[in-house]
Design a protein around this motif. Structure first.
Motif, mmCIF file in Angstrom:
data_model
loop_
_atom_site.group_PDB
_atom_site.id
_atom_site.type_symbol
_atom_site.label_atom_id
_atom_site.label_comp_id
_atom_site.label_asym_id
_atom_site.label_seq_id
_atom_site.Cartn_x
_atom_site.Cartn_y
_atom_site.Cartn_z
ATOM 1 N N TYR A 5 0.832 -1.207 0.000
ATOM 2 C CA TYR A 5 0.000 0.000 0.000
ATOM 3 C C TYR A 5 0.868 1.260 0.000
ATOM 4 O O TYR A 5 0.636 2.210 -0.765
ATOM 5 N N ALA A 74 -9.596 10.285 -7.972
ATOM 6 C CA ALA A 74 -9.566 8.837 -7.790
ATOM 7 C C ALA A 74 -8.498 8.398 -6.800
ATOM 8 O O ALA A 74 -8.720 7.482 -6.016
ATOM 9 N N SER A 241 -4.358 1.661 6.042
ATOM 10 C CA SER A 241 -5.246 2.721 5.611
ATOM 11 C C SER A 241 -5.438 3.700 6.773
ATOM 12 O O SER A 241 -5.743 3.309 7.892
ATOM 13 N N LEU A 242 -5.173 4.973 6.514
ATOM 14 C CA LEU A 242 -5.142 5.982 7.574
ATOM 15 C C LEU A 242 -6.115 7.114 7.275
ATOM 16 O O LEU A 242 -6.491 7.336 6.138
ATOM 17 N N SER A 332 -5.164 9.134 0.651
ATOM 18 C CA SER A 332 -5.282 8.351 -0.579
ATOM 19 C C SER A 332 -6.540 7.485 -0.594
ATOM 20 O O SER A 332 -7.223 7.327 0.404
ATOM 21 N N SER A 333 -6.793 6.902 -1.756
ATOM 22 C CA SER A 333 -7.870 5.931 -1.906
ATOM 23 C C SER A 333 -7.450 4.607 -1.288
ATOM 24 O O SER A 333 -6.320 4.445 -0.842
ATOM 25 N N SER A 334 -8.393 3.664 -1.349
ATOM 26 C CA SER A 334 -8.087 2.337 -0.833
ATOM 27 C C SER A 334 -7.032 1.663 -1.699
ATOM 28 O O SER A 334 -6.782 2.061 -2.834
ATOM 29 N N LEU A 336 -7.132 -1.178 -3.170
ATOM 30 C CA LEU A 336 -7.687 -1.777 -4.379
ATOM 31 C C LEU A 336 -7.843 -0.730 -5.492
ATOM 32 O O LEU A 336 -7.488 -0.962 -6.651
ATOM 33 N N THR A 337 -8.357 0.428 -5.124
ATOM 34 C CA THR A 337 -8.539 1.487 -6.123
ATOM 35 C C THR A 337 -7.200 1.934 -6.688
ATOM 36 O O THR A 337 -7.039 2.074 -7.905
#
Lengths: 377, 519
Positions: A5, A74, A241-242, A332-334, A336-337
């Motif tokens: 990530y 995005a 993820s933050l 940021s996005s996840s 996966l995205t």
């Protein structure tokens, strides 16, 4: 997944940077030509020639801007939301001027009335001048930080006011971007036109180039020594993820030098920003506008890299709630995205680059007066 | 509390800028293919008149195209400027099709459109033809991605709520791309674009035929438009997206509103041709109904019931109660009470979270909502009926008229007798506004009918707005209205001027105003 990530977040900063560089280099032709319209074109015909030089390619060039916007949406949706609502009036101004540009270019020469044409010329001038200036002003506000904070539902609350965004420092950065875009447009005109137009373009490039070097050096000094930079003191695992609510940030003088102290190779970017344009001016003087444009493109790229490297990992510092500043790690996005978007970009960006290059090649060569008769406009 | 003025201004600005943008988009979608067809005929037959046709209609295409480009910029950035919480909440999914649209479609269309205009002398015939097709392909792919994004607002599939980041996150990209609502929407919208392009060409060609000038040019243009147009209007009607209204709860609610259908009827339901929907009494007055038709069209069956609005409201009251539970659990999770038990309970009800958020309009805490507030929120879950009801009927009426037009145009064109049918030529000329009326009404049905949701069942529209002042939005709204109105006047002026002059504007010396009317 081949990337973790953390790496993906970094890649996406680079990709957004690449799109912005794409816009600066290609859209820079059009903004520069439009912003110098009255300096370079003294008669109606000369202005028409100048505009015809960008006629075939401006539409594609502007897509870099649109796509950069989409990519920020995005990849860094928090940035997109906070920055765009925070810069509301500034963006409205950019928007209005950019809206005037497409009809301006297409409609201007459709009627012969001098009032009609002068009105559109003024609109076109503004459509180059305002964005070129405000892009720099926006970057200036990134270094200062803009006023915003998050509530617990992660709604960004910007502090109101366009005039808070405009001050001597940010205007100086506005001059940095305006002057370098004027150089870029002028070099493009030197490449595409002949005679008096060509001579005036060389002069504009020269004066704006010198102006850029002065402004850029001053801006560098001001950014490092006169304003407070931002620094992260504590942040949870950046590979997770933050949200922007989970870190500690402090402000201080010379903090914008941190990345250079850590990675002295970073100094290459500001140095290239200066040397690129100086080389461009030399090649322009010896009438090699193509090579000069290449050198100036290096300056444009180096300039954006300088800004990104100085700020890293910040992308939107908050002056009123520094802990809520946006960084690439927490805006940021996840995963996966980011992963899917990475593959999409990997496939489509090279395709875009190849057909764009082809179109510029097809349209190469100088714009001549006889072309105006056959112009579709 | 919710700032209603801010919400209303933001919605108004979005609606106006989107509707304005869509004045130009359908013509771009349709005319680009008309140009590609004309130029293909030129390349295959070598007849110069087809090149002139491509170039002349290309001129009108350009006048329209730049406006589409200019107004599209607003839409791309408006999500961030005016709908910041929306952008935060769904950017993880919604941003993806927008970004891909730029990379895959908008670049293609915009890069090659310049060559279309400036490349005639620099490219070979076949190369130029390829460029024209790429422009058409690019503009249509562009529509595909935008409609995938829009369809996700109507029927949000392939995404999950993440309580840690407080947003929806992508879980299945394929589901987003192959959203069935996106598919029907895409076919419907691009086909409507082709209809717009062909009605435009048909109407203006008829004008030349009525004026008895540039006959050969006009007749051929008429022929291309008649053929392509008939196929397109049939696609719009037959593959019309009514079938898409049975997919997903929001679409079903929209269907009930379109029909002004308050009570659930035994299948197959009747179709209400006319009536006056009244939201206060919850009934449709003076309704004129055709039995069975709605059930057949909407469900393609005789035994699947279509829910009436009253039942939908009743169902949604239950969902709101579940939504309150979801909201309460979410608060616990956000406050750090993250035991497996809480997580599981939340997982079980989180699909109803959006319904809980509807209560924010009445009580910011949601969990302390009383019965009256729950009932109010449930009433909010259906859109006001009459704009949707009438928007739909105007759209279908315009569509039916255009079907008649193309049937006649195709028939008399095949009989090579178009010039003498003055009624048909006038019909075609005065039909030019129809596709625009239909498109704008269609969008009102689709987007107004989606209310109260920005993202169906997930995010209420009023929660999506930015935290900015009404003053800022008033300023931008006023600026955009003035700018857009001015530009529209200019655009229409140029369009009329060039359309009236016709192919003489090409300066080839072959056309009417150039002193050679023999063609």
């Amino acid at each position: 997944m081949i990337f973790d990530y953390e790496t993906l977040k970094l890649i996406w900063l680079l990709l957004v940077g690449a799109l912005l560089i794409g816009f600066a280099i290609t859209g820079g032709f059009d903004l520069g030509v439009a912003a110098s319209l009255f300096l370079v074109g003294k008669t109606d015909k000369e202005r028409q020639l100048a505009l015809t030089s960008i006629g075939p390619t401006w539409e594609g060039n502007q897509v870099w801007f649109i796509t950069a916007g989409g990519a920020i949406f995005a990849a860094f949706p928090l940035m997109y939301a906070a920055a765009f609502s925070g810069f509301y009036i500034a963006l409205l101004l950019i928007l209005v001027s950019l809206i005037l540009r497409p009809p301006g270019l297409d409609y201007r020469s459709k009627l012969s009335s001098p009032i009609w044409r002068t009105t559109w010329d003024i609109c076109l001038f503004l459509s180059g001048f305002i964005p070129a200036l405000l892009f720099g002003v926006a970057f200036g506000n990134l270094f200062l930080g803009i006023g915003f904070h998050y509530d617990n539902a992660l709604m960004p609350h910007p502090i109101e006011g366009f005039f808070a965004l405009v001050n001597p420092y940010t205007l100086l950065l506005g001059l940095v971007s305006l002057s370098i875009i004027l150089v870029h447009g002028a070099l493009f005109l030197q490449l595409k036109t002949s005679n008096s137009l060509n001579k005036r373009a060389v002069k504009i490039a020269y004066i704006s180039g010198i102006l850029f070097v002065i402004c850029f050096s001053t801006a560098w000094y001001w950014t490092i020594f006169k304003i407070e930079g931002f620094q992260i003191i504590a942040i949870p695992n950046i590979n997770e993820s933050l949200t922007p609510l989970s870190k500690e940030v402090t402000k201080g003088l010379q903090f914008w030098l941190n990345n250079y102290n850590q990675h002295p190779l970073g100094y290459i970017a500001p140095l290239l920003s200066i040397s690129g344009v100086l080389a461009a001016l030399v090649f322009s003087a010896f009438n090699y506008p193509g090579i000069a444009l290449f050198c100036n493109s290096i300056t444009l790229s180096a300039l954006i890299i300088t800004a990104g490297f100085t700020l890293f990992p910040f992308i939107l510092p908050s002056s009123t709630a520094p802990n809520h500043s946006l960084t690439i790690w927490d805006a940021s996005s996840s995963k996966l995205t980011l992963t899917w978007m990475f593959w999409a970009t990997l496939i489509f960006l090279p395709i875009v680059l190849s057909y764009t290059t082809w179109v510029f090649r097809v349209m190469r060569g100088k714009v001549l007066e006889k072309d105006l008769l056959k112009s579709p406009y | 509390m919710i700032n209603e003025t801010l919400v209303n201004l933001s919605r108004l600005q979005f609606a106006l800028t989107a509707l304005y943008h869509f004045l130009f988009v359908p013509l771009t979608l349709g005319l680009s293919f008309v140009l590609a067809i004309m130029e293909s005929v030129y390349v295959m037959t070598g007849k110069v008149i087809y090149k002139d046709m491509t170039r002349f209609w290309g001129k009108l295409f350009a006048i329209n195209f730049v406006m589409g480009v200019a107004t599209g910029i607003t839409l791309e950035f408006q999500f961030g400027t005016n709908w910041a919480y929306y952008s935060h909440y769904v950017g993880d999914i919604f941003g993806v099709p927008l970004a891909i649209e730029g990379l895959m479609a908008f670049f293609l269309e915009s890069t090659f459109v310049g060559l279309f205009f400036f490349g005639w002398d620099r490219l070979s015939k076949v190369q130029h033809l390829a460029v024209t097709w790429l422009v058409a392909l690019g503009s249509n792919l562009s529509a595909l991605w935008i409609l995938i994004a829009n369809a996700w607002m109507q029927n949000p599939v392939g995404a999950e709520f993440n309580y840690e980041t407080m947003r929806m996150e992508l879980s299945d990209l394929a589901a987003v791309f192959f959203n069935p609502v996106a598919q029907v929407k895409f076919v419907h919208t691009v086909a409507a674009g082709y209809v717009t392009g062909t009605v435009f060409v048909l109407g203006i060609s008829s004008y030349y035929l009525l004026k008895k000038r540039d006959i050969a040019f006009a007749r051929r243009s008429f022929a291309v438009a008649a053929g392509f147009g008939l196929a397109s209007i049939l696609s719009v009607l037959v593959l019309g997206d009514e079938s898409g209204y049975t997919i997903g709860e929001v679409q079903k609610t929209k269907l009930a509103a379109i029909e002004g259908m308050w009570e659930t009827e035994p299948p197959p339901a009747a179709f209400t041709v006319f009536g006056i929907p009244n939201d206060t009494t919850q009934s449709t007055e003076f309704a004129l109904k055709i039995p069975y038709v709605l059930g057949l069209i909407a469900t393609r069956s005789i035994d699947i019931p279509i829910l009436g609005m009253k039942d939908i409201i009743k169902q949604n009251e239950e969902k709101i109660r579940k939504g309150i539970a979801a909201f309460s659990l979410l608060q616990q999770l956000r406050q750090g009470e993250e035991s497996a038990d809480t997580k599981n309970q939340f997982e079980a009800v989180k699909d109803s979270l959006g319904y809980g958020l509807l209560l924010k309009k009445y009580t910011p805490n949601v969990i302390d909502a009383n019965e009256e507030q729950i009932h109010q929120a449930a009433l909010d879950t259906i859109p006001k009926s009459w704009p949707v009801f009438w928007g739909f009927r105007i759209m279908v009426g315009a569509g039916a008229l255009m079907l008649l037009l193309f049937l006649a145009a195709f028939y008399y064109n095949a009989k090579r007798n178009v010039e003498n049918k003055r009624w048909l030529l006038k019909f075609a000329l005065y039909s030019i506004p129809l596709p625009w009326i239909a498109s704008e009404c269609g969008w009102i049905v689709a987007e107004y009918g989606r209310q109260p949701w920005a993202i169906g069942e997930i995010l209420p529209t009023f929660l999506g707005v930015s935290s900015i002042s009404s003053y800022q939005v008033s300023l931008s709204l006023a600026s955009l209205v003035i700018l857009y109105t001015g530009l529209l006047v200019v655009e229409l002026y140029l369009m009329f001027k060039y359309a009236k002059q016709g192919p003489s504007t090409l300066g080839t010396g072959r056309y009417y105003h150039e002193g050679n009317a023999s063609s």
